[in-house]
Design an enzyme around this catalytic site. Structure first.
Site, mmCIF file in Angstrom:
data_model
loop_
_atom_site.group_PDB
_atom_site.id
_atom_site.type_symbol
_atom_site.label_atom_id
_atom_site.label_comp_id
_atom_site.label_asym_id
_atom_site.label_seq_id
_atom_site.Cartn_x
_atom_site.Cartn_y
_atom_site.Cartn_z
ATOM 1 N N CYS A 79 0.817 -1.215 0.000
ATOM 2 C CA CYS A 79 0.000 0.000 0.000
ATOM 3 C C CYS A 79 0.855 1.272 0.000
ATOM 4 O O CYS A 79 1.511 1.568 -0.981
ATOM 5 C CB CYS A 79 -0.990 -0.043 1.169
ATOM 6 N N HIS A 167 -3.902 -5.135 0.621
ATOM 7 C CA HIS A 167 -3.376 -5.565 1.930
ATOM 8 C C HIS A 167 -3.434 -7.087 2.053
ATOM 9 O O HIS A 167 -4.497 -7.643 2.323
ATOM 10 C CB HIS A 167 -4.206 -4.925 3.054
ATOM 11 N N GLU A 169 -2.397 -8.832 4.414
ATOM 12 C CA GLU A 169 -2.453 -9.246 5.821
ATOM 13 C C GLU A 169 -3.875 -9.380 6.359
ATOM 14 O O GLU A 169 -4.086 -9.987 7.400
ATOM 15 C CB GLU A 169 -1.652 -8.265 6.694
#
Ligand code: XMP
Length: 510
Positions: A79, A167, A169
């Site tokens: 990002c 993202h 994660e």
């Protein structure tokens, strides 16, 4: 030495999630602020740049010098990180017309087998950004796009440098963990050797080296962290670990005796100190929640200090501090703020706080503490206990605290918690407890009018206590529990169930 990954934090709310995903891959990693890059970079096999609430074009710029990292180590920029790489290497980052939040689907532009191994075209990813990369950095090769974001994933030719706008994660990026594994294991060649067993081995050795033959004192709370810390220390130094378990009179019903028994059964050298009277006396007449916390905290320090003084030549204080408490936070305004919670580096503290500190869990997350505990054979029930606040029932009795109120709440709480266990609901709930409210209400029992206390039951789902939602417990369970409480606990004639989420309500009522 075990291999490690460096995560540079630019202040994203998701940075800790990156670390947890990496650890789930059995790879050790550390989070460091973007402006404090560790000097010993040789210790890290790969680097990940986190996201950020800031814009690379903004005034509060977070622009660290990456010349010792980029091109020299495998680098994954997420990002903001991906935008940062572009912004500084002839690329272009601009505000996008729309803020891009939520689901998107990947379309592969260039087949990059290693990076996208086991990930299919169309894989769902999670976006959360308002700037977008308009032009790739110098030597950038586009790997994937989404409907709204052309430059969703790129690599830099001739380097093991990757940038992704989404993202990986967060769980909503369905193949996020696979992508992290592809980057870390296949591309960066990091070994997956971080396991609870390896942690126990290396930590026990490190404690032995650090503490030697010195004596260590540790305060047990009955909770997961202090217990796991104690068992680790006990493995390393045996009888030189002195544990103190204080009964502040505000524990759950019979908790002092049962937990003490459990500790003794585990072979720990533990002294149970019943200081209930001392605490209740200090709390007399205090109604303000912060006042109660202070009184309980100060009394604990006094009791612990008295006890620690009785251990001859004790040199160390062990604490169950875990990683989220020590990660330095990055200010979202871009300032190099570094707030570390620390309770023991100022003057004027009690003697035990002047001891040297040993914190065996300071580099691991809560879920890892449980895994480590399980690998050392700690009882499942103990490891699965709900969190319980340090001030205990003291902040669940609204208004002033008396021994009678403690008795009432202990009985109510025991019925509620045992009921959850009996009905197989306990493990589905993150935390549960009862509150004794400072109001009486009218009831009728038999032919008699009663004017007694109201209790509130609370059960929440959460992952870290920062946000929480009330649990939709079965009506039949609530009905049974309410009847039992009103029939069995003298002084209570009404039970209510708390249906507030956090925010805006908190988990505890005080
Ligand atoms: P709140 O009420 O802030 O609670 O939503 C979040 C989590 O923190 C616990 N809590 C405390 N723990 N001392 C503690 O050790 C305290 O003073 C305290 N206050 C709240 C609470 O039980 C929940 O898990």
């Amino acid at each position: 030495m075990q291999q490690s990954v460096l995560i540079l934090d630019f202040g994203s709310q998701y940075t800790q999630l990156i670390a947890r995903r990496v650890r789930e891959l059995n790879i050790y990693c550390e989070i460091h602020p973007y402006n404090k890059i560790p000097s010993k970079l040789a210790n890290f096999k790969a680097v990940i740049l986190s996201g950020s609430p800031n814009s690379v074009r903004g005034e509060n710029v977070l622009h660290p010098d990456l010349s010792e990292i980029r091109g020299k180590k495998p680098l994954l920029a997420v990002c903001y990180g991906a935008q940062y790489l572009a912004h500084f290497s002839e690329g272009k980052v601009a505000e996008s017309n729309t803020r891009e939040y939520g689901r998107a689907n990947l379309s592969f532009i260039k087949n990059n087998e290693a990076f996208f191994k086991n990930i299919s075209e169309g894989s769902q990813v999670w976006m959360s950004h308002s700037d977008t990369i308009k032009k790739l950095p110098e030597n950038g090769v586009l790997l994937a796009s989404t409907n709204d974001v052309e430059n969703a994933a790129y690599k830099i030719k001739g380097e093991n440098t990757y940038g992704i706008q989404f993202h990986p994660e967060v769980y909503h990026s369905k193949d996020g963990k696979q992508l992290l594994e592809n980057f870390l294991v296949d591309i960066a060649d990091v070994a997956q050797e971080w396991t609870p067993d390896s942690f126990v081995d290396s930590t026990v050795n490190a404690i032995k080296e650090k503490v030697g033959n010195d004596k260590v004192v540790l305060g047990l709370s009955g909770g997961v962290d202090s217990t796991v810390a104690a068992v680790l220390l006990h493995k390393a130094i045996g009888e030189n670990l002195y544990c103190i378990f204080v009964n502040n009179g505000l524990l759950r019903k019979n908790e002092f005796e049962s937990v003490l028994n459990q500790y003794e059964g585990m072979g720990l050298n533990v002294k149970g100190v019943d200081a209930s009277e001392r605490f209740l006396k200090k709390l007399e007449g205090i109604t303000d929640p912060e006042g109660k916390r202070k009184a309980i905290g100060n009394t604990f320090i006094d009791v612990f200090d008295d006890e620690a003084h009785q251990i001859k030549d004790v040199k160390w204080l062990a604490q169950g501090t875990i990683y989220p408490d020590v990660i330095e936070s990055v200010s979202v305004n871009g300032g190099p703020s570094a707030t570390i919670k620390s309770h023991h580096n100022v003057g004027g503290l009690p003697d035990f706080m002047k001891l040297k500190i040993v914190e065996p869990l300071r580099m691991i997350f809560k879920d890892e503490v449980r895994r480590v505990g399980a690998s050392m054979g700690i009882d499942k029930e103990l490891l699965g206990r709900h969190p319980f606040p340090g001030p205990g029932l003291g902040i669940r009795i609204l208004g002033d605290i008396t021994s009678e109120k403690v008795r009432i709440l202990q009985d109510v709480d025991a019925i509620f918690i045992n009921g959850l266990k009996e009905d197989g609901l306990y493990d589905k709930v993150w935390q549960a407890g009862a509150m004794l409210l400072p109001v009486n209400s009218v009831g009728v029992m038999g032919d008699e009018r009663t004017y007694e206390k109201v209790v509130a039951l609370r059960a929440v789902e959460s992952t870290d206590g920062m946000t929480a939602d009330w649990v939709d417990l079965p009506y039949t369970f609530l009905q049974k529990t309410s009847n039992k409480i009103i029939n069995q606990v003298k002084g209570v004639n009404r039970v209510v169930y708390d249906i507030s989420s956090k925010p805006p309500a908190t988990i505890e009522w005080e």
